[in-house]
Design a protein around this motif. Structure first.
Motif, mmCIF file in Angstrom:
data_model
loop_
_atom_site.group_PDB
_atom_site.id
_atom_site.type_symbol
_atom_site.label_atom_id
_atom_site.label_comp_id
_atom_site.label_asym_id
_atom_site.label_seq_id
_atom_site.Cartn_x
_atom_site.Cartn_y
_atom_site.Cartn_z
ATOM 1 N N LEU A 37 0.638 -1.085 0.104
ATOM 2 C CA LEU A 37 -0.062 0.031 0.135
ATOM 3 C C LEU A 37 0.526 1.212 0.044
ATOM 4 O O LEU A 37 0.424 2.333 -0.658
ATOM 5 C CB LEU A 37 -1.327 -0.018 1.298
ATOM 6 N N ILE A 38 1.964 0.979 0.811
ATOM 7 C CA ILE A 38 2.946 2.430 0.494
ATOM 8 C C ILE A 38 3.401 2.614 -0.675
ATOM 9 O O ILE A 38 3.510 3.571 -1.362
ATOM 10 C CB ILE A 38 4.000 2.165 1.493
ATOM 11 N N ALA A 39 3.704 1.456 -1.516
ATOM 12 C CA ALA A 39 4.208 1.322 -2.877
ATOM 13 C C ALA A 39 3.243 2.361 -3.733
ATOM 14 O O ALA A 39 3.395 2.840 -4.703
ATOM 15 C CB ALA A 39 4.412 0.269 -3.459
ATOM 16 N N ASP A 40 1.934 2.201 -3.490
ATOM 17 C CA ASP A 40 0.697 3.038 -4.348
ATOM 18 C C ASP A 40 0.668 4.414 -3.613
ATOM 19 O O ASP A 40 -0.294 5.029 -4.185
ATOM 20 C CB ASP A 40 -0.409 2.266 -3.927
ATOM 21 N N GLY A 41 1.417 4.708 -2.809
ATOM 22 C CA GLY A 41 1.569 6.244 -2.293
ATOM 23 C C GLY A 41 0.242 6.540 -1.494
ATOM 24 O O GLY A 41 -0.138 7.738 -1.261
ATOM 25 N N ILE A 42 -0.247 5.503 -0.618
ATOM 26 C CA ILE A 42 -1.416 5.615 0.223
ATOM 27 C C ILE A 42 -0.879 6.282 1.528
ATOM 28 O O ILE A 42 0.164 5.581 2.021
ATOM 29 C CB ILE A 42 -2.148 4.400 0.231
ATOM 30 N N SER A 43 -1.730 7.001 2.374
ATOM 31 C CA SER A 43 -1.191 7.583 3.609
ATOM 32 C C SER A 43 -1.509 6.486 4.957
ATOM 33 O O SER A 43 -2.069 5.509 4.474
ATOM 34 C CB SER A 43 -1.815 9.033 3.912
ATOM 35 N N ASN A 44 -0.783 6.636 5.756
ATOM 36 C CA ASN A 44 -1.131 5.820 6.989
ATOM 37 C C ASN A 44 -2.499 5.680 7.563
ATOM 38 O O ASN A 44 -2.938 4.730 7.754
ATOM 39 C CB ASN A 44 -0.153 6.260 8.296
ATOM 40 N N LYS A 45 -3.102 7.001 7.447
ATOM 41 C CA LYS A 45 -4.765 6.843 7.706
ATOM 42 C C LYS A 45 -5.418 5.927 6.738
ATOM 43 O O LYS A 45 -6.198 5.178 7.206
ATOM 44 C CB LYS A 45 -4.950 8.390 7.722
ATOM 45 N N VAL A 46 -5.175 6.358 5.459
ATOM 46 C CA VAL A 46 -6.000 5.388 4.470
ATOM 47 C C VAL A 46 -5.670 4.065 4.578
ATOM 48 O O VAL A 46 -6.544 2.770 4.540
ATOM 49 C CB VAL A 46 -5.776 5.969 3.090
ATOM 50 N N ILE A 47 -4.240 3.635 4.683
ATOM 51 C CA ILE A 47 -3.907 2.138 5.063
ATOM 52 C C ILE A 47 -4.614 1.629 6.130
ATOM 53 O O ILE A 47 -5.178 0.552 6.271
ATOM 54 C CB ILE A 47 -2.354 2.059 5.132
ATOM 55 N N ALA A 48 -4.761 2.403 7.138
ATOM 56 C CA ALA A 48 -5.323 1.886 8.498
ATOM 57 C C ALA A 48 -6.834 1.682 8.240
ATOM 58 O O ALA A 48 -7.324 0.577 8.718
ATOM 59 C CB ALA A 48 -5.111 3.042 9.464
ATOM 60 N N TYR A 54 -5.604 0.431 13.807
ATOM 61 C CA TYR A 54 -5.476 1.782 13.966
ATOM 62 C C TYR A 54 -4.221 2.613 13.348
ATOM 63 O O TYR A 54 -3.145 1.812 12.872
ATOM 64 C CB TYR A 54 -5.070 2.069 15.682
ATOM 65 N N GLU A 55 -4.443 3.823 13.071
ATOM 66 C CA GLU A 55 -3.110 4.370 12.326
ATOM 67 C C GLU A 55 -1.699 4.270 13.143
ATOM 68 O O GLU A 55 -0.657 4.152 12.538
ATOM 69 C CB GLU A 55 -3.531 6.005 12.152
ATOM 70 N N ASN A 56 -1.753 4.407 14.444
ATOM 71 C CA ASN A 56 -0.554 4.165 15.393
ATOM 72 C C ASN A 56 -0.014 2.600 15.026
ATOM 73 O O ASN A 56 1.245 2.571 15.052
ATOM 74 C CB ASN A 56 -0.989 4.238 16.801
ATOM 75 N N THR A 57 -0.944 1.803 14.694
ATOM 76 C CA THR A 57 -0.614 0.377 14.387
ATOM 77 C C THR A 57 0.367 0.245 13.282
ATOM 78 O O THR A 57 1.231 -0.372 13.070
ATOM 79 C CB THR A 57 -1.502 -0.645 14.244
ATOM 80 N N ILE A 58 -0.287 1.294 12.128
ATOM 81 C CA ILE A 58 0.396 1.192 10.978
ATOM 82 C C ILE A 58 1.847 1.871 11.273
ATOM 83 O O ILE A 58 2.721 1.615 10.359
ATOM 84 C CB ILE A 58 -0.616 1.849 9.677
#
Length: 92
Positions: A37-48, A54-58
């Motif tokens: 998902l990082i490779a797709d340029g997605i933010s931590n919030k959206v990945i979460a 939770y975003e903190n887990t990401i």
């Protein structure tokens, strides 16, 4: 040193860190999912939101990826992920 030389040295070091052999098998399944998902340029919030976490887990997963792959930044993580995307998808 001039600013231009410092920038060139930093860019070269970043390339060297990203373009070496990477062992993606040391990552957990979740870390690999986050990496894709990082490779797709997605933010931590959206990945979460996507992984129902939770975003903190990401953020913790991203930190683990940085440590395990000996990288310094999310940009380097993204470069490594994109360069190894097919292998990464096979490991998930």
């Amino acid at each position: 040193m001039t600013d231009k030389l410092m920038i060139q040295m930093t860019q070269q070091r970043s390339k060297d860190l990203c373009h070496r052999e990477i062992d993606l098998t040391i990552l957990s399944i979740r870390e690999k999912e986050v990496l894709v998902l990082i490779a797709d340029g997605i933010s931590n919030k959206v990945i979460a939101d996507h992984l129902l976490m939770y975003e903190n887990t990401i953020k913790a997963h991203v930190q683990n990826i940085l440590k395990k792959l000996h990288l310094r930044s999310r940009v380097q993580v993204s470069i490594v992920a994109n360069e190894n995307i097919e292998q990464l998808k096979q490991l998930i």
